[in-house]
Design a protein around this motif. Structure first.
Motif, short mmCIF file in Angstrom:
data_model
loop_
_atom_site.label_atom_id
_atom_site.label_comp_id
_atom_site.label_asym_id
_atom_site.label_seq_id
_atom_site.Cartn_x
_atom_site.Cartn_y
_atom_site.Cartn_z
N GLY A 249 0.64 -1.26 -0.08
CA GLY A 249 0.43 0.30 -0.28
C GLY A 249 1.29 1.29 0.27
O GLY A 249 0.44 2.59 -0.59
N THR A 250 1.75 1.39 0.79
CA THR A 250 3.51 2.55 0.62
C THR A 250 3.21 2.73 -0.37
O THR A 250 3.58 3.88 -0.98
CB THR A 250 3.74 2.14 2.16
OG1 THR A 250 3.01 2.37 3.11
CG2 THR A 250 4.81 3.46 2.02
N GLN A 251 4.12 1.25 -1.13
CA GLN A 251 4.22 1.67 -2.39
C GLN A 251 3.20 2.31 -3.11
O GLN A 251 4.26 2.92 -4.25
CB GLN A 251 5.04 0.38 -2.82
CG GLN A 251 5.95 -0.63 -2.74
CD GLN A 251 6.73 -1.47 -2.83
OE1 GLN A 251 6.27 -2.45 -4.02
NE2 GLN A 251 7.08 -2.15 -2.63
N VAL A 252 2.61 1.72 -3.54
CA VAL A 252 1.24 1.96 -4.30
C VAL A 252 0.94 4.03 -4.61
O VAL A 252 1.25 4.47 -5.19
CB VAL A 252 0.12 1.48 -3.80
CG1 VAL A 252 -1.12 2.66 -5.18
CG2 VAL A 252 0.17 0.16 -4.85
N GLU A 253 0.43 3.69 -2.90
CA GLU A 253 0.89 5.22 -2.55
C GLU A 253 1.92 5.93 -3.06
O GLU A 253 2.15 7.63 -3.84
CB GLU A 253 0.70 5.60 -1.28
CG GLU A 253 0.80 7.26 -0.58
CD GLU A 253 0.90 7.64 0.68
OE1 GLU A 253 0.69 8.36 1.42
OE2 GLU A 253 0.87 6.67 1.96
N ASP A 254 3.35 5.68 -3.00
CA ASP A 254 3.75 6.41 -3.11
C ASP A 254 4.77 6.86 -4.43
O ASP A 254 4.65 7.95 -5.36
CB ASP A 254 5.11 6.00 -2.62
CG ASP A 254 5.86 5.44 -0.81
OD1 ASP A 254 5.16 7.51 -0.78
OD2 ASP A 254 6.55 5.16 -0.43
N TRP A 255 4.19 5.72 -5.50
CA TRP A 255 4.08 5.81 -6.58
C TRP A 255 3.19 7.02 -7.16
O TRP A 255 3.66 8.04 -8.09
CB TRP A 255 4.34 4.79 -7.05
CG TRP A 255 4.34 4.43 -9.81
CD1 TRP A 255 5.36 4.87 -9.62
CD2 TRP A 255 3.17 4.62 -10.28
NE1 TRP A 255 5.55 4.64 -11.10
CE2 TRP A 255 4.45 4.39 -11.03
CE3 TRP A 255 2.27 4.92 -9.81
CZ2 TRP A 255 3.57 4.54 -12.38
CZ3 TRP A 255 1.67 4.50 -11.60
CH2 TRP A 255 1.95 4.83 -12.79
N PHE A 256 1.41 7.23 -7.37
CA PHE A 256 1.17 7.42 -7.42
C PHE A 256 1.15 8.73 -7.01
O PHE A 256 0.91 10.51 -7.54
CB PHE A 256 -0.52 7.05 -6.74
CG PHE A 256 -1.51 6.50 -7.91
CD1 PHE A 256 -1.59 6.66 -8.87
CD2 PHE A 256 -0.96 4.66 -7.98
CE1 PHE A 256 -2.58 5.67 -10.41
CE2 PHE A 256 -1.84 3.77 -8.60
CZ PHE A 256 -1.77 4.20 -9.52
N GLN A 257 1.82 9.43 -5.47
CA GLN A 257 2.24 10.57 -5.36
C GLN A 257 2.97 11.61 -5.93
O GLN A 257 3.29 12.29 -6.53
CB GLN A 257 2.36 10.67 -3.93
CG GLN A 257 2.26 12.06 -2.83
CD GLN A 257 1.68 12.58 -3.05
OE1 GLN A 257 0.48 11.93 -2.50
NE2 GLN A 257 1.02 14.50 -2.87
N ALA A 258 4.22 9.86 -6.55
CA ALA A 258 5.20 10.83 -7.39
C ALA A 258 4.38 11.41 -9.20
O ALA A 258 5.28 12.39 -9.12
CB ALA A 258 6.68 10.32 -7.33
N ARG A 259 3.72 10.72 -9.41
CA ARG A 259 2.77 10.82 -10.35
C ARG A 259 2.02 11.94 -10.56
O ARG A 259 1.94 12.56 -10.95
CB ARG A 259 2.20 9.47 -10.97
CG ARG A 259 2.38 8.65 -10.81
CD ARG A 259 3.62 8.58 -12.26
NE ARG A 259 2.96 8.41 -13.30
CZ ARG A 259 3.63 8.54 -14.36
NH1 ARG A 259 4.55 8.11 -14.98
NH2 ARG A 259 2.80 8.29 -15.85
N ARG A 260 1.96 12.55 -9.19
CA ARG A 260 0.70 14.21 -9.02
C ARG A 260 2.05 15.24 -8.75
O ARG A 260 1.43 16.24 -9.36
CB ARG A 260 0.45 13.53 -7.88
CG ARG A 260 -0.95 12.85 -7.13
CD ARG A 260 -1.86 12.89 -6.45
NE ARG A 260 -2.87 11.94 -6.24
CZ ARG A 260 -3.24 12.02 -5.20
NH1 ARG A 260 -3.03 12.53 -3.89
NH2 ARG A 260 -4.39 10.47 -4.88
N VAL A 261 3.41 14.69 -8.51
CA VAL A 261 4.19 15.64 -8.43
C VAL A 261 4.28 16.25 -10.40
O VAL A 261 4.89 17.70 -10.46
CB VAL A 261 5.34 15.39 -7.95
CG1 VAL A 261 6.56 16.61 -7.93
CG2 VAL A 261 4.66 15.21 -6.77
N LYS A 262 4.57 15.02 -10.88
CA LYS A 262 4.83 15.22 -12.16
C LYS A 262 3.43 15.90 -12.83
O LYS A 262 3.54 16.46 -14.32
CB LYS A 262 5.14 13.89 -13.20
CG LYS A 262 6.91 13.52 -12.58
CD LYS A 262 7.02 12.06 -13.07
CE LYS A 262 8.21 11.59 -12.39
NZ LYS A 262 8.56 10.53 -12.77
N GLY A 263 2.69 15.06 -12.59
CA GLY A 263 0.89 16.26 -13.32
C GLY A 263 0.44 15.69 -14.20
O GLY A 263 0.06 16.08 -15.11
#
Length: 354
Positions: free
Chosen positions: A174-188
């Motif tokens: 779950g943390t890996q999923v959150e971290d990956w999508f959070q990084a994607r948000r930063v990239k827009g």
């Protein structure tokens, strides 16, 4: 040791605090309807061991991701089948427990999860964006399966230590999923703003409840709110409308995790249905109307829609609406559910909250 003791241990480890009461463990929609554990028999197949690393590629051939390349889809299906098989095994057993309280069925779910935890499944490298989506979808299905059976407690035959191992694995994924999508948000990126993001919120929120982790739960809730805030005044989602002939399909695909997240919020005292002036209802109304007559979607997307496929409504198109109808009765929507049928939806963890 009963499950509540195990949950208490996880609270000490993870520091989770439920939204509905300080110090109270996070709850799922299935906690509201206790299941009486029985001796009903259940046959559990030997679990498949999922890989640590996921290698998968997408299967669309156009920029809108609306036209399927059959050769690439076949290759993807061959890779994904093992993940679907594991989800289906756990979900079938979990729904059987919900139906008749079979301790053997609950134990089967734990066997599937213990097998993945022991192998550190899905915690390694992801070859592509699609591999991350597979990780996300699989986590959601398995986390919901766990939530459906955790009330069986010691009857599942799993020790508190074994349950903590399973919970630790779910927290890692779950943390890996959150971290990956959070990084994607930063990239827009688009997938950090469309249905992929909502499915990520769903899986992380479910895992957060399973391990009683407020951080995961709150991230999932934030994803829900982001999704609802994107609903236009006409009840459509711009990024899903941009999917060409699959615009209506992806509105339905987006609604499944959004409605289920709203249900998880309700279980914890969060009225997510009312968020942003009840905008989720606009999305439900517009999308359900599209199943009756999809011309609005065809006109706005600028292309004939592929949904309903051959004019036939599928269960996955509508089964997610089951808990919504319990709260917000609507004869027209109920008729659509009747037409589509209520069958397990793999990415939702089987049958939705009843």
């Amino acid at each position: 040791m009963k499950l509540r003791c195990v949950v208490a241990a996880v609270v000490l480890l993870g520091g989770g605090v439920a939204a509905w009461g300080a110090g109270a463990p996070l709850r799922s929609p299935w906690d509201a309807k206790p299941v009486k554990v029985t001796a009903a028999s259940y046959s559990c197949a030997k679990p498949i061991v999922l890989p640590k690393d996921i290698v998968a590629a997408d299967f669309y051939s156009d920029a809108k991701h609306s036209i399927i390349d059959e050769k690439r889809k076949a290759a993807y299906d061959a890779v994904q089948q093992q993940f679907m098989d594991v989800m289906d095994e756990a979900e079938k057993a979990a729904d059987e427990f919900q139906k008749n309280g079979s301790a053997q069925a609950a134990a089967c779910v734990m066997t599937v999860l213990e097998t993945q935890a022991a192998a550190a499944a899905m915690t390694g490298s992801m070859s592509t964006n699609q591999a991350n989506y597979v990780q996300n979808w699989t986590l959601g299905g398995l986390a919901i399966s766990y939530l459906k059976v955790r009330s069986a407690g010691a009857a599942m035959g799993a020790s508190p230590e074994q349950m903590l191992v399973v919970q630790a694995w779910m927290k890692t994924v779950g943390t890996q999923v959150e971290d990956w999508f959070q990084a994607r948000r930063v990239k827009g990126t688009t997938d950090s703003q469309n249905n992929h993001n909502y499915w990520a919120g769903f899986s992380v929120m479910a895992a957060g409840i399973a391990v009683d982790d407020a951080k995961l739960y709150n991230w999932g809730e934030g994803t829900y709110k982001d999704g609802v805030s994107r609903i236009d005044g006409d009840g459509t989602l711009p990024l899903e409308m941009a999917r060409g002939q699959r615009a209506l399909h992806y509105h339905l695909f987006a609604l499944a995790p959004l409605v289920t997240m709203a249900e998880m919020g309700e279980a914890n005292g969060d009225d997510l249905y009312a968020y942003d002036h009840n905008k989720l209802h606009l999305l439900v109304s517009r999308t359900m109307a599209g199943l009756v007559d999809n011309h609005y979607f065809a006109s706005k997307a600028g292309v004939v829609q592929d949904t309903p496929e051959g004019g036939k409504i599928k269960s996955n198109d509508v089964v997610w609406v089951t808990p919504y109808l319990r709260r917000f009765p609507d004869a027209g929507i109920a008729a659509l559910l009747q037409r589509g049928g209520s069958h397990p939806y793999s990415y939702l963890g089987g049958l939705p909250p009843q």
